[in-house]
Design a protein around this motif. Structure first.
Motif, PDB file in Angstrom:
ATOM      1  N   ARG A 182      19.255  -1.663  -1.214  1.00 31.80           N
ATOM      2  CA  ARG A 182      18.087  -2.116  -1.958  1.00 31.80           C
ATOM      3  C   ARG A 182      17.702  -3.542  -1.573  1.00 31.80           C
ATOM      4  O   ARG A 182      16.515  -3.869  -1.472  1.00 31.80           O
ATOM      5  N   GLY A 183      18.688  -4.381  -1.340  1.00 35.84           N
ATOM      6  CA  GLY A 183      18.398  -5.761  -0.982  1.00 35.84           C
ATOM      7  C   GLY A 183      17.838  -5.922   0.421  1.00 35.84           C
ATOM      8  O   GLY A 183      17.068  -6.849   0.685  1.00 35.84           O
ATOM      9  N   LYS A 184      18.206  -5.017   1.339  1.00 31.90           N
ATOM     10  CA  LYS A 184      17.795  -5.161   2.735  1.00 31.90           C
ATOM     11  C   LYS A 184      16.545  -4.377   3.091  1.00 31.90           C
ATOM     12  O   LYS A 184      15.988  -4.566   4.170  1.00 31.90           O
ATOM     13  N   LEU A 185      16.101  -3.507   2.201  1.00 39.26           N
ATOM     14  CA  LEU A 185      15.043  -2.562   2.555  1.00 39.26           C
ATOM     15  C   LEU A 185      13.747  -3.237   2.974  1.00 39.26           C
ATOM     16  O   LEU A 185      13.055  -2.767   3.887  1.00 39.26           O
ATOM     17  N   ASP A 186      13.397  -4.350   2.342  1.00 42.18           N
ATOM     18  CA  ASP A 186      12.112  -4.987   2.612  1.00 42.18           C
ATOM     19  C   ASP A 186      12.111  -5.875   3.852  1.00 42.18           C
ATOM     20  O   ASP A 186      11.042  -6.223   4.354  1.00 42.18           O
ATOM     21  N   TYR A 187      13.277  -6.279   4.349  1.00 42.39           N
ATOM     22  CA  TYR A 187      13.275  -7.198   5.489  1.00 42.39           C
ATOM     23  C   TYR A 187      14.059  -6.702   6.703  1.00 42.39           C
ATOM     24  O   TYR A 187      14.145  -7.398   7.717  1.00 42.39           O
ATOM     25  N   THR A 188      14.611  -5.501   6.624  1.00 39.10           N
ATOM     26  CA  THR A 188      15.265  -4.893   7.790  1.00 39.10           C
ATOM     27  C   THR A 188      14.827  -3.428   7.871  1.00 39.10           C
ATOM     28  O   THR A 188      14.400  -2.846   6.879  1.00 39.10           O
ATOM     29  N   VAL A 207      11.464   7.833   1.066  1.00 41.13           N
ATOM     30  CA  VAL A 207      12.768   7.228   1.343  1.00 41.13           C
ATOM     31  C   VAL A 207      12.878   5.876   0.650  1.00 41.13           C
ATOM     32  O   VAL A 207      13.894   5.561   0.007  1.00 41.13           O
ATOM     33  N   HIS A 208      11.831   5.059   0.751  1.00 40.55           N
ATOM     34  CA  HIS A 208      11.853   3.749   0.093  1.00 40.55           C
ATOM     35  C   HIS A 208      11.973   3.906  -1.418  1.00 40.55           C
ATOM     36  O   HIS A 208      12.732   3.165  -2.067  1.00 40.55           O
ATOM     37  N   GLU A 209      11.248   4.826  -1.990  1.00 45.27           N
ATOM     38  CA  GLU A 209      11.317   5.048  -3.433  1.00 45.27           C
ATOM     39  C   GLU A 209      12.696   5.540  -3.857  1.00 45.27           C
ATOM     40  O   GLU A 209      13.218   5.146  -4.917  1.00 45.27           O
ATOM     41  N   THR A 210      13.297   6.378  -3.037  1.00 40.25           N
ATOM     42  CA  THR A 210      14.627   6.897  -3.353  1.00 40.25           C
ATOM     43  C   THR A 210      15.663   5.791  -3.333  1.00 40.25           C
ATOM     44  O   THR A 210      16.528   5.709  -4.208  1.00 40.25           O
ATOM     45  N   PHE A 221       1.589   0.594   0.067  1.00 44.22           N
ATOM     46  CA  PHE A 221       2.732   0.882   0.934  1.00 44.22           C
ATOM     47  C   PHE A 221       2.256   1.234   2.332  1.00 44.22           C
ATOM     48  O   PHE A 221       2.789   0.734   3.329  1.00 44.22           O
ATOM     49  N   ARG A 222       1.253   2.109   2.424  1.00 43.64           N
ATOM     50  CA  ARG A 222       0.732   2.497   3.732  1.00 43.64           C
ATOM     51  C   ARG A 222       0.191   1.286   4.492  1.00 43.64           C
ATOM     52  O   ARG A 222       0.460   1.120   5.691  1.00 43.64           O
ATOM     53  N   ARG A 224       0.989  -1.846   4.154  1.00 45.24           N
ATOM     54  CA  ARG A 224       2.085  -2.738   4.553  1.00 45.24           C
ATOM     55  C   ARG A 224       2.854  -2.181   5.743  1.00 45.24           C
ATOM     56  O   ARG A 224       3.193  -2.916   6.680  1.00 45.24           O
ATOM     57  N   MET A 225       3.125  -0.897   5.735  1.00 46.20           N
ATOM     58  CA  MET A 225       3.874  -0.298   6.828  1.00 46.20           C
ATOM     59  C   MET A 225       3.082  -0.305   8.137  1.00 46.20           C
ATOM     60  O   MET A 225       3.611  -0.625   9.202  1.00 46.20           O
ATOM     61  N   LEU A 226       1.797   0.029   8.072  1.00 42.99           N
ATOM     62  CA  LEU A 226       0.974   0.059   9.279  1.00 42.99           C
ATOM     63  C   LEU A 226       0.754  -1.331   9.848  1.00 42.99           C
ATOM     64  O   LEU A 226       0.564  -1.493  11.064  1.00 42.99           O
ATOM     65  N   ALA A 227       0.780  -2.349   8.984  1.00 41.79           N
ATOM     66  CA  ALA A 227       0.584  -3.719   9.454  1.00 41.79           C
ATOM     67  C   ALA A 227       1.885  -4.384   9.891  1.00 41.79           C
ATOM     68  O   ALA A 227       1.865  -5.488  10.455  1.00 41.79           O
ATOM     69  N   SER A 228       3.011  -3.727   9.669  1.00 42.34           N
ATOM     70  CA  SER A 228       4.313  -4.348   9.941  1.00 42.34           C
ATOM     71  C   SER A 228       4.641  -4.434  11.423  1.00 42.34           C
ATOM     72  O   SER A 228       5.500  -5.225  11.835  1.00 42.34           O
ATOM     73  N   GLY A 229       4.008  -3.607  12.247  1.00 47.50           N
ATOM     74  CA  GLY A 229       4.345  -3.558  13.663  1.00 47.50           C
ATOM     75  C   GLY A 229       5.587  -2.739  13.957  1.00 47.50           C
ATOM     76  O   GLY A 229       6.023  -2.658  15.108  1.00 47.50           O
ATOM     77  N   GLU A 230       6.167  -2.127  12.924  1.00 43.29           N
ATOM     78  CA  GLU A 230       7.390  -1.355  13.110  1.00 43.29           C
ATOM     79  C   GLU A 230       7.131   0.130  13.357  1.00 43.29           C
ATOM     80  O   GLU A 230       8.059   0.876  13.661  1.00 43.29           O
TER      81      GLU A 230
END
Length: 257
Positions: A182-188, A207-210, A221-222, A224-230
């Motif tokens: 939970r602590g690492k999900l947003d930055y890794t 997966v993130h919600e789980t 969420f969409r 943020r994910m699309l703009a993340s470059g990941e």
């Protein structure tokens, strides 16, 4: 003369160290045994799961334990964790990272045992394959009684929904793995390791919600994910679905394991 004196001094030091080590007796000092335990985690149907093995020997005979074992004298910690995961779960080449060291006196009644815990992340398909190796290996639902990153022990439920009694301090070890995720999900990119190579944005959100144990806003969420470059589009879409096929993505920087 100075160079000669320096070489003699170094040789004398080397000789002194060799003599010291030759006479050193490690039995003079009590020392703990060292083990490694692995929290194997997957996400499916809105729930985190882990894999546990029924203990066939004392202590805690009949209870359920994480895949683990004693570290061999000739192997490193990472190698030991990978070995027990391969031996007891049949899994190799998965995301594996050191979690925490558990060394409370009395955690193992046999002797003073310190364990270096790891967590491993896999998509649920590989997870189910690992559970089919033996009737003494089961997939258990992780039931988290605390919010956010509060931390603490968790409970496990078996395939029939019944509580699984855990050996040693393994409830605390699994709880620490959930807290870390939970602590690492947003930055890794740990969330991607819980998915197959290609996935939809909805599957990623689930997966993130789980992991977090709470719902997320779909639109934000969409974005943020699309703009993340990941993420990168695969150029393919879902197949054999009864709704409009969603676009498939993959992790753009999937690291080698």
């Amino acid at each position: 003369m100075t160079g000669t004196r320096r070489r003699r001094t170094g040789a004398e030091a080397d000789g002194g160290e060799r003599a010291f080590l030759a006479g050193y007796d490690a039995r003079r000092y009590p020392h703990p045994s060292l083990t490694t335990d692995v929290v194997l985690v997957s996400a499916a149907e809105g729930t985190l799961h882990t894999l546990v093995v029924r203990r066939g020997d004392h202590p805690d005979k009949g209870k359920w334990a994480l895949p683990g074992g004693f570290v061999r004298l000739e192997e490193g910690l990472d190698a030991a964790a990978a070995r027990v995961l391969a031996d007891k779960a049949g899994l190799e080449g998965v995301f594996l990272e050191q979690l925490y060291t558990f060394g409370e006196p009395g955690r193992d009644p046999r002797t003073r045992v310190v364990t270096v815990a790891y967590y491993a992340l896999v998509d649920h398909g590989r997870f189910l394959e690992a559970s089919r190796r033996s009737s003494d290996v089961v997939v258990a639902r992780i039931e988290v009684p605390w919010d956010g990153e509060t931390g603490g022990p968790v409970a496990l439920a078996g395939p029939d929904g019944g509580a699984l009694p855990l050996a040693f301090d393994h409830a605390e070890i699994v709880g620490m793995a959930v807290k870390r995720l939970r602590g690492k999900l947003d930055y890794t990119p740990v969330g991607f390791q819980l998915l197959p190579a290609a996935f939809t944005l909805l599957e990623l959100q689930r997966v993130h919600e789980t992991v977090l144990g709470r719902p997320l806003n779909k639109d934000s969420f969409r974005r943020r994910m699309l703009a993340s470059g990941e993420l990168e589009a695969t150029g393919r879409s879902e197949r054999e679905v009864d709704h409009r096929p969603a676009e498939l993505y993959r992790f753009a920087r999937r690291r080698a394991i």
